[in-house]
Structures are given as C-alpha cells and as structure tokens.
Design an enzyme around this catalytic site. Sequence first.
Site, PDB file in Angstrom:
ATOM      1  N   GLU A 134      -0.488   2.780 -11.789  1.00 28.01           N
ATOM      2  CA  GLU A 134      -0.237   4.227 -11.764  1.00 28.01           C
ATOM      3  C   GLU A 134      -0.550   4.713 -10.352  1.00 28.01           C
ATOM      4  O   GLU A 134      -0.622   3.906  -9.425  1.00 28.01           O
ATOM      5  CB  GLU A 134      -1.081   4.907 -12.839  1.00 28.01           C
ATOM      6  CG  GLU A 134      -2.561   4.606 -12.731  1.00 28.01           C
ATOM      7  CD  GLU A 134      -3.382   5.316 -13.800  1.00 28.01           C
ATOM      8  OE1 GLU A 134      -2.919   6.354 -14.305  1.00 28.01           O
ATOM      9  OE2 GLU A 134      -4.467   4.860 -14.126  1.00 28.01           O
ATOM     10  N   ILE A 145       6.992  -1.876  -6.863  1.00 28.95           N
ATOM     11  CA  ILE A 145       6.079  -3.018  -6.835  1.00 28.95           C
ATOM     12  C   ILE A 145       6.867  -4.323  -6.820  1.00 28.95           C
ATOM     13  O   ILE A 145       6.641  -5.202  -5.980  1.00 28.95           O
ATOM     14  CB  ILE A 145       5.105  -2.962  -8.035  1.00 28.95           C
ATOM     15  CG1 ILE A 145       4.275  -1.665  -8.001  1.00 28.95           C
ATOM     16  CG2 ILE A 145       4.192  -4.189  -8.047  1.00 28.95           C
ATOM     17  CD1 ILE A 145       3.338  -1.522  -6.822  1.00 28.95           C
ATOM     18  N   HIS A 204      -1.395   8.637  -0.402  1.00 24.69           N
ATOM     19  CA  HIS A 204      -2.760   9.147  -0.582  1.00 24.69           C
ATOM     20  C   HIS A 204      -3.686   8.589   0.498  1.00 24.69           C
ATOM     21  O   HIS A 204      -3.574   7.419   0.870  1.00 24.69           O
ATOM     22  CB  HIS A 204      -3.284   8.760  -1.967  1.00 24.69           C
ATOM     23  CG  HIS A 204      -2.612   9.505  -3.080  1.00 24.69           C
ATOM     24  ND1 HIS A 204      -2.872  10.829  -3.345  1.00 24.69           N
ATOM     25  CD2 HIS A 204      -1.669   9.116  -3.971  1.00 24.69           C
ATOM     26  CE1 HIS A 204      -2.127  11.230  -4.363  1.00 24.69           C
ATOM     27  NE2 HIS A 204      -1.383  10.218  -4.759  1.00 24.69           N
ATOM     28  N   CYS A 220      28.980  15.686   1.112  1.00 23.51           N
ATOM     29  CA  CYS A 220      27.988  16.569   0.491  1.00 23.51           C
ATOM     30  C   CYS A 220      27.677  17.679   1.480  1.00 23.51           C
ATOM     31  O   CYS A 220      27.138  17.419   2.550  1.00 23.51           O
ATOM     32  CB  CYS A 220      26.718  15.785   0.163  1.00 23.51           C
ATOM     33  SG  CYS A 220      25.290  16.818  -0.203  1.00 23.51           S
ATOM     34  N   SER A 276       5.211  11.826  -6.984  1.00 23.32           N
ATOM     35  CA  SER A 276       4.963  12.863  -5.976  1.00 23.32           C
ATOM     36  C   SER A 276       5.325  12.419  -4.566  1.00 23.32           C
ATOM     37  O   SER A 276       5.396  13.243  -3.664  1.00 23.32           O
ATOM     38  CB  SER A 276       3.489  13.282  -5.968  1.00 23.32           C
ATOM     39  OG  SER A 276       3.007  13.496  -7.266  1.00 23.32           O
TER      40      SER A 276
END
Lengths: 478, 419
Positions: A336, A12, A49, A399, A45
């Site tokens: 959230e 944010i 959405h 890596c 996650s």
Amino acid sequence: MHDILIIGAGVIGASVARALSAYAAKTIVIEKNHDVCEETSKANSGIVHAGYDAHPGTNKAHYNLRGSRMMAAFCREHQIPYRNNGSLVLGFAEEDLPKLEALRDQGTKNGVEGLVILSAAEAKRLEPNLNGEVKFALLAPTGGIVDPFELTIAQAEVAAINGVEFAFDTKVESIRPIAGGYRVSTTRGVYEAKVVVNCAGVRADELNNMVSSRKLSITPRKGEYCLFDKQVGALVDHTIFQLPTQYGKGVLVTPTAEGNLLIGPTAVDIEDKEDVSTTAEGLAEVVRKAKRSVLAVPTGFVITAFAGLRATERGGDFVIGEAPDAPGFYNAAGIESPGLTSAPAIGDDLAAQIAQALRLTIKTTPMRKRPPVVRFEPLSFEDKAAAIRRDPAYGKIVCRCELVTAAEILDAIRRPLGATTVDGIKRRTRAGSGRCQGGFCSPRVMHLLAGELGLDPLAIAKYDKQSTILVGFDKDDL
Amino acid sequence: MIEKNLVIIGGGPAGLAAAVAAVDEGERDILILERDAVLGGILNQCIHNGFGLHTFKEELTGPEYSARYVRQVEERKIEAKLDTMVIDLSKERVVTAINETDGLIQIQAKAVILAMGCRERPRGALNIPGARPAGIFSAGTAQRFVNIEGYMPGREIVILGSGDIGLIMARRLTLEGAKVRMVCEIMPYSGGLKRNIVQCLDDYGIPLRLSHTVTKIHGKDRVEGVSVAAVDENRLPIPGTEEFVPCDTLLLSVGLIPENELSRKAGVAISQKTQGAVVDESLETSVPGIFAAGNVLHVHDLVDHVSTEAELAGKNAVRFIRGLDKGPAVVMVETGFGVRYTVPSTIHPAAATSITTIRFRTDNVYKDAYLTVLLDGERVQHLKKRILTPGEMEEVLIPAKWLLTRPGLQKITIRVDKE
Ligand SMILES: Cc1cc2nc3c(=O)[nH]c(=O)nc-3n(C[C@H](O)[C@H](O)[C@H](O)COP(=O)(O)OP(=O)(O)OC[C@H]3O[C@@H](n4cnc5c(N)ncnc54)[C@H](O)[C@@H]3O)c2cc1C
Ligand SMILES: Cc1cc2nc3c(=O)[nH]c(=O)nc-3n(C[C@H](O)[C@H](O)[C@H](O)COP(=O)(O)OP(=O)(O)OC[C@H]3O[C@@H](n4cnc5c(N)ncnc54)[C@H](O)[C@@H]3O)c2cc1C
C-alpha cells in the site's frame, strides 16, 4: 521453462521486471488486464513521500526513504514527469504541535533530511491559500510528486526493450510447486518457471496462500479522489497533508506532476477487490475535509473523480522477499502507500535477491534505454517548429485540452508495449485527460488506433476487450 | 512574422459571419484560422433542421446554414487556413498557430476576433459517483459519431440534462434505432428550447423527468444501468426515490463552456458568470483590438443570434483597425433581479450604433413577469413577458438616443419585475 515469472504489471511488477532485465535470464510478466498500470498503480495520489510516516525499522520506512532518494535521478533517466515540490503537514490546534514534533523526530530517525516545523505565518508565506485555521506545519523539503502512469509504463517499456516478455489478458489461476520451480496455470495456458514473483496488488494474498502456509490477508481499502482542471492547478504548490484529527484521517491537497489539482483520498475498508466505484458520500467527504486545508475548494473545476484500492495487509507492513516455506516464491505483497515511492527500490532489491539465488549474471551489453518520449505542449515555439519540420504529424492537434498531437498518439501506439485502447492512449499521452475528458479527442483517438492496429473502429475499446465504445452502425436495429 | 490586419480564430458560424461583415465594411486583409478540415464549426454535425429562421427566413439544416456563409466567404475570396490550430495569443495580438504544412506560424494582427466556440462539460463537472465503464458520452460526441461517422454509441440510452443538444440527440438516436429511456433534468425546468421538447421528446413519447438526476453509474466494462432519483429544492437527491434504470449508455448534456484558453493567455478578462470575455458594445474585450463573438463569448441557443453578433464584431474590428475612438464616457450595464448576466456589460455612448442589443439570460423561470429597463433608475421600458426561462436567451434593444440625450448617464439596469 522460464527463469522468472512475475505476476502483475503494476508499478511493482514493472519495477521488478525492469531491474531483472539487466540480468541474463528468461523473464516473463503475466498480467490479467489488457495493459500495464490498470489497477492501483493508476489510481493513487502520485506522491513521492519524504519518509516520515512509517515506523523506524519497518520495510515501509526503509523502502520509502530509499525510493524517495532515488526518485529524481530515476525519473530523469527514464523520462518520467517528477517534481520535488516539498510537502507540508498541517496542524490546526495547540495540541497538534507535539504530534508534529513526534512526526519530525520519527522522520529524522528514518533518515529524512530537512524536516522543520513552521509557524502559521511561515507556512502561509509558502502557501498563501492555506486555510486561516492552520496553526503549524511540518515542512518536508524532500517530498515530491510523480506521474504514476509513467512511473509504471516507463519501467515496463525498459523491461520489454531489454528482453522481458509480457503476456496480457492472462490471469493466474493456480500455482503448484514442481521440481526446480513452479507450474503456473493461467487462463491462457500453463507456464513453468524457476522463480515466481508475486506482485499481484490487492490479490497478492490469494497467490501467496496457494503456495505458502504463512498466510497473508489483504483487505482492500478504498480511497476516492476529485481531480481538478489545470486552471486551478496552482492553488497550492506543496503537497498539503493534514494531521489526523478528531474528525478522522485527513485528506491531501496537491498539485499533480502534470499540473492538475488533486484532493483525496478517503479510507474505507471494503470487501470487493474489484470495486473502484466512487460514492456520493466519499466525494463529499473529500471536498469537506479539503476545506480544512485551503481557503476555498474550487468545486466548479472538478473534471473527474476516481477511486483506488490500497492493498492493506493484516501485519501492517510491506511483505517483501522469499516466502520462508516456499523456496523460489518471492512476494511483494501488502504494497500500500508508500508503494509508488518505494517501487524502484523494491524492484532493485528483489532482482538482486533473485539474481543471487539463481546465480544470474549481469548482461555484457549495456541496458537499452526507452526511446525518447516527446511531449509537444511544453516545447518552446522554436522546438515546436522543429518538431513539425521533422514530422508533420506534430502539426496536427488531436487533444485540444492538453495539446496532444497525432505524432504523440502514433508514437504511443508504436512504442514497445504500445497502447491498444483509448485509456492506454490517455495514460501515455494525456489525450483525453483534460477539461473536456475526451469529448473532443476520443473519436479521433479511436480512428488513429483503428488505423494503426488494422482494426475496425467498432473493435476499439476503452480499456479491455469487453469495454468497446461503439455498438454498431446507424439504423442497424431498425 | 506574417502581418495581417484582421485574424479570426475559428471558422464556425461566428468566425464566418465576422469575416463576411469585415469585408463588407471594406477590409480586405483577413485570415481565418480553423483547426478542423472544413469551415462551419459545430453546425456540420447538426444535421437537423430549424436553423436560419431569423437570418434567412427559411428553415435550414445546420450544414445548409453554414454552407451559405461558407459560400459568402468564398465569394469574397477570404483567406482561410484549415487544419490549423491556434495555440497562443498574446495581448500584443501575436497569433501563433500550427499545421502540418506550414509548421508553426506567427502572425502579427492589427485586430483579432475570438470565435472559438464552446466545449461540453464532462461528467466530472457533476461529480456523478459510480463506476467508470465504457458507454458514457457527452451528447455532442455522440452526435458526431452518429451524424458524421455513422456509428451508434449505444442501444438503450438515458440522457442526463435537457439542454438542446441532449433533446436533439434523444430524437436522433430514436430515429437511428436506439431506445431512449428518459431524459433527466436536475432543475425543475428544461434547459432547452420549448420547441425542442415538443418536437424531440413529446412527439416520440420520451419521458422528461424534471427535478431528477443520475445518482450512480453501474457497470464494469460497459454501462449496465444508472440510478435515478428525484431531487429536492436544493438539488439534493431525496432518499427513497432512487430507481434503477437499465441502459448501456449514458449521454450527458450538462452544459457548454466557452473555449477561452487562448483568451486567457492574452490576458482577456473573463466573466465568472458566462465563462466568456467581458465585452463592451463593440464586442471588444478588455484587451484592445481583441474582439469576441458567438459561443466563445456566451453560449447561444440559436445560431442566427451568433451570426448577427459576429457581424457586429467584424464591423467593429475594422473600425478599430482604422482608429475608432469610443470617447471617454462609459455606461455600465447592471444585472438587476432575475438577470444572470448581460452581454455587453458596458456601453460607450459615443460608439454605440443606432440600436445596441443587450443579450442576457434570466436566472430562473418567470411567468407573466415584466422586463424592465432603467436608465440611472428611471424606468424607460416595462415589457410584459408570458414566460422568461434560462433556456432561452433574451434581448433588450437600447436606442442610441436614450444614451445621447442623457449626458452623464452612469448605468443601465436590466431586471425582471413581478408586476
Ligand atoms: C488511495 C491510494 C493512494 C495512494 N497514494 C500513494 C502515494 O501518494 N504515494 C505512494 O508512494 N503510494 C501510494 N499508494 C500506493 C501505491 O499506489 C501502491 O503501493 C502501488 O500502486 C502498488 O502497486 P502494485 O504493482 O503492487 O499493485 P497494482 O498496481 O494493483 O498491480 C497489481 C497487478 O497485478 C495484477 N494481478 C493481480 N492478480 C493477478 C492474477 N491472478 N493474474 C495476473 N495478474 C494479476 C493486477 O491485474 C494488477 O495489474 C496509494 C494507494 C492508494 C490505493
Ligand atoms: C454539440 C452542439 C450542438 C448544437 N446544436 C444546435 C442546434 O441544434 N441549433 C442551434 O441553433 N444551435 C446549436 N448549437 C449552438 C450552435 O452551435 C451555435 O449557435 C453556433 O454553432 C456557434 O457558433 P460559433 O462559431 O460560436 O462556434 P462553433 O460552431 O463551435 O465554431 C467554433 C470554431 O472554432 C474552431 N476553433 C476553436 N478553437 C480553435 C483554435 N484554437 N484554433 C483554430 N480553430 C479553433 C472550431 O474548430 C470551430 O470550427 C449547438 C452547439 C453545440 C456545441
């Protein structure tokens, strides 16, 4: 005096900074950690959405939809891994059909496009590994997945390139109104600014409450996850949610934007805003619940587990905008889920509000873009060959799991707001995020960091000054 | 595209022994590709002794052991490209590799030997809950820091897992000045060699806690301690037995996984049990002309076995280049009671050498048990063993005459009998 002081360099704060960097203003971001993206924005996650979850009319509904609509173009512009994979919400019983219909109708009211309810057979055609108990599914074709690290880092970089200052390892301790603005005392000195933007994640209530009598109250709600090897990353293609059942809120099963498989999160209210430890019960719960969605959870392929804290505000919605009784103090609090999805839109809106209040003008010079981010692994053989011709350091693999080259590591260190820690390298390049979790590359990464930063390897840390990795030389203590 | 008869991926003990054997079999057109700056593989960081008792009849350190093979490779003037990482392998045996000087190279090989070794399993593989601070290392990473770079990863150490690397590191860290508080092992038996338990733990008074595991990691910036608990027969922590052990470092020695990314790209069938390729008596994988040996095939405890296995792969790769015909008959190797896997899992009688070695591990500890070999149900071997343990690889030898005198043989069964 600064024009604008932003507290917090999560997604944010980074987004507000990015949007403000288009204006002619003196802006600074204050962050208590050593790098951007060290708190909730790194442990979630990573879902874009679609926007059917939130109640119509709420901030959550508004910003979710806008963020979701912006995301594809935004990620293209800023070189952020994103995929529009679509999502499914599973129902497991006849009585789930009306619930799915209600969700569909709510989403449609929010403006989400393309929501349809599928039969079990249709759902299984899309996702052959779904559990046999699935009865219906709500398909949201606009759902997506994004790399949350890059969504944060990219915006912070853009802000920095376009003139925003960043002060790390600097914790805001108190805020006091002064004539024409605020005095902000930190662990590293005092700042004054006309406008303060509170993007402090789980601590946004504490900062708001220093200046406003409209008290906020944020409870950290922990979510735990298991992350799996890319080898099983294609177990599902869509993001698979569950309708809440009598067993409680479900967990999701999803591919990540980088091609791993992710399951989680749990949802447990806790007290300690620093506690991101995982628990045996939490990890067991995640696996148990995920088994309702898919035929088999490949537990043998877990490569790591982590937890993040949702900043759950008492009022249940995002608190966005100027505090009513504290002019010049702007909140982005209670962000959230779907905060990640909403971030670009929240940043744009707050910047526009602040620009209007401070009568800022858009810079006449065009915004500078992030320098190119080259990922070696996905390149074709021809492009790989060309990259090594251009810079031989692309011919040196550091890596082995994620095929990250020395050139990419060096670039991550040399970029604006470059990495200074092993975790910083991991988030920017993925070195260490593969199946051996840094066992192979961490010594090599430490040497590259030490060399570039002119430090002794003993001073190289995992993520902040205290978390150094080595303790001394052999036989020091003999 | 470059053409080569034989390309060997990996220049550790397996790759080196395979190359030497291939030259000795008459092949000259060989290329070893190694991503490290030196040959020798993981042995370069294994500076303790105990290597080579079988192969050279003397006790060498890891670097000494690999140096002997490097010398043989140099004497035979075998070409090796260092700092070169193979990034792709096709089933047509096109090998794609990169390095800083040649850029991206592609090689069409007539035969390929996979010798990429293995990697250590990370914390996630156990899903140990708790914090995620600095101070958690896999044992091999710590070994590299201490033995190659001269740095100490910690001062007070708990080791989880009693595999050989963990045991060796318990001793090494003690010698370098750290305090090793304990080694925890979730199983009721150690995963390492008996000699390592005696020489690395007992000799230094380091406790080995069998049937114990780490249930939680504590600390914000740096590990501050771990919770250790006893486990029941289902390997679940027993409530009430949890104990806090202060330490600044947790070392994980929780197993090795063969490094088979390239094998998968080539479509090589991988065994669920070994996580290595499924091979026949020639150590040929399911993809014709691609062979495998060493830790990439299955995890070995002794490098001497790696060397002998790899020699076989080297010889057979040369035979393949020359057009070896294995004949139509195939005998299955079946894992009976107590046997977790076997390598190889099939045998072509027509191609078998005078003795075929079948290597395997048991699935549990068996005391005073018998190792039994059955040919289509007929018992041909019944050997008393004082102890069989998953930590030590076992072998049975199958003479060619067993196979050749039984045309139509279907399967060889290896099993553990209580009596
Ligand atoms: C389990 C979980 C799953 C989620 N899943 C999703 C999802 O799939 N999709 C989605 O859209 N959203 C999701 N979210 C929400 C999303 O992650 C958050 O909304 C978002 O990351 C919040 O960003 P932030 O910048 O507000 O907070 P943070 O990333 O926490 O950043 C706040 C920053 O402020 C700093 N700070 C705090 N106090 C001070 C101080 N006094 N001085 C200086 N700096 C300070 C902190 O150090 C921190 O860096 C999820 C969240 C959780 C926890
Ligand atoms: C940390 C550790 C400690 C050990 N300690 C002991 C011990 O004390 N005693 C003992 O007897 N055995 C020990 N072992 C086992 C011993 O290492 C093996 O027996 C032996 O080294 C295996 O040989 P290898 O050639 O199969 O694998 P390695 O020695 O691992 O060699 C594999 C080689 O392949 C290279 N490679 C891998 N992928 C690629 C690629 N894509 N491109 C190019 N090159 C590649 C690697 O760089 C490496 O050099 C240990 C193993 C490990 C992992």
